[in-house]
Scaffold this motif. Structure first.
Motif, PDB file in Angstrom:
ATOM      1  N   LEU A  13       0.825  -1.210   0.000  1.00 47.16           N
ATOM      2  CA  LEU A  13       0.000   0.000   0.000  1.00 47.16           C
ATOM      3  C   LEU A  13       0.858   1.258   0.000  1.00 47.16           C
ATOM      4  O   LEU A  13       0.538   2.242  -0.681  1.00 47.16           O
ATOM      5  N   ILE A  14       1.937   1.227   0.734  1.00 46.06           N
ATOM      6  CA  ILE A  14       2.864   2.361   0.725  1.00 46.06           C
ATOM      7  C   ILE A  14       3.446   2.540  -0.671  1.00 46.06           C
ATOM      8  O   ILE A  14       3.498   3.657  -1.195  1.00 46.06           O
ATOM      9  N   SER A  15       3.856   1.451  -1.292  1.00 43.37           N
ATOM     10  CA  SER A  15       4.412   1.530  -2.653  1.00 43.37           C
ATOM     11  C   SER A  15       3.367   2.050  -3.636  1.00 43.37           C
ATOM     12  O   SER A  15       3.684   2.875  -4.503  1.00 43.37           O
ATOM     13  N   LEU A  16       2.131   1.593  -3.516  1.00 46.05           N
ATOM     14  CA  LEU A  16       1.066   2.081  -4.394  1.00 46.05           C
ATOM     15  C   LEU A  16       0.832   3.579  -4.212  1.00 46.05           C
ATOM     16  O   LEU A  16       0.546   4.293  -5.170  1.00 46.05           O
ATOM     17  N   GLY A  17       0.983   4.041  -2.990  1.00 40.47           N
ATOM     18  CA  GLY A  17       0.838   5.469  -2.725  1.00 40.47           C
ATOM     19  C   GLY A  17       1.948   6.306  -3.346  1.00 40.47           C
ATOM     20  O   GLY A  17       1.835   7.529  -3.439  1.00 40.47           O
ATOM     21  N   GLU A  47      12.185   0.774  -3.814  1.00 39.57           N
ATOM     22  CA  GLU A  47      11.752  -0.242  -2.855  1.00 39.57           C
ATOM     23  C   GLU A  47      12.339   0.011  -1.468  1.00 39.57           C
ATOM     24  O   GLU A  47      11.654  -0.160  -0.463  1.00 39.57           O
ATOM     25  N   TYR A  48      13.590   0.427  -1.411  1.00 41.82           N
ATOM     26  CA  TYR A  48      14.203   0.741  -0.124  1.00 41.82           C
ATOM     27  C   TYR A  48      13.402   1.844   0.582  1.00 41.82           C
ATOM     28  O   TYR A  48      13.129   1.756   1.781  1.00 41.82           O
ATOM     29  N   THR A  96      22.260 -12.207 -11.014  1.00 41.42           N
ATOM     30  CA  THR A  96      21.161 -13.074 -11.463  1.00 41.42           C
ATOM     31  C   THR A  96      19.983 -13.008 -10.502  1.00 41.42           C
ATOM     32  O   THR A  96      18.973 -13.677 -10.711  1.00 41.42           O
ATOM     33  N   GLY A  97      20.123 -12.215  -9.430  1.00 45.78           N
ATOM     34  CA  GLY A  97      19.060 -12.078  -8.435  1.00 45.78           C
ATOM     35  C   GLY A  97      18.621 -10.628  -8.308  1.00 45.78           C
ATOM     36  O   GLY A  97      18.794  -9.813  -9.208  1.00 45.78           O
ATOM     37  N   TYR A  98      18.060 -10.328  -7.161  1.00 46.19           N
ATOM     38  CA  TYR A  98      17.588  -8.976  -6.863  1.00 46.19           C
ATOM     39  C   TYR A  98      18.779  -8.019  -6.770  1.00 46.19           C
ATOM     40  O   TYR A  98      19.801  -8.400  -6.241  1.00 46.19           O
ATOM     41  N   PRO A  99      18.666  -6.804  -7.254  1.00 44.88           N
ATOM     42  CA  PRO A  99      17.538  -6.124  -7.876  1.00 44.88           C
ATOM     43  C   PRO A  99      17.481  -6.253  -9.406  1.00 44.88           C
ATOM     44  O   PRO A  99      16.545  -5.753 -10.029  1.00 44.88           O
TER      45      PRO A  99
END
Length: 118
Positions: A13-17, A47-48, A96-99
């Motif tokens: 929800l924070i990310s959507l905001g 994301e951080y 090969t992983g995040y991010p």
């Protein structure tokens, strides 16, 4: 479990905001003003910052609520304490992983289909 799901909900929800910030990054890709490497780093930073806000939510809302109802929260679920960005980012070195995954795929998708979304 219960708290895990609340952490996920709060983070999303924070990310959507913050979608306006995300859209700005995406449009820079679509307009070919941002490299893939820069987009990966911007995505990780986005994301951080959402993790930071989730940690703040924990301190301001979740922890006081938990104390009021006798619930024992798990601060680690909320990424409390959250290290500084540079320390956090330095943990992710496997390309090969995040991010890189998923942000490289998102970058490629935006280059191919970004203008079609309008």
């Amino acid at each position: 479990g219960f708290e895990d799901l609340w952490v996920c909900a709060a983070f999303e929800l924070i990310s959507l905001g913050r979608m306006q910030d995300s859209r700005q990054m995406e449009m820079q890709v679509v307009d070919k003003k941002m490299s893939k490497e820069a987009f990966v780093e911007a995505g990780a930073k986005f994301e951080y910052e959402s993790f930071q806000a989730t940690s703040e939510y924990y301190e301001k809302v979740w922890r006081p609520w938990a104390a009021s109802v006798g619930f024992e929260p798990v601060p680690g679920y909320w990424r409390v304490p959250l290290p500084a960005f540079a320390d956090w980012r330095s943990r992710y070195t496997d390309r090969t992983g995040y991010p890189w995954k998923p942000f490289e795929s998102i970058y490629d998708y935006l280059l191919q289909y970004g203008r079609e979304k309008k």
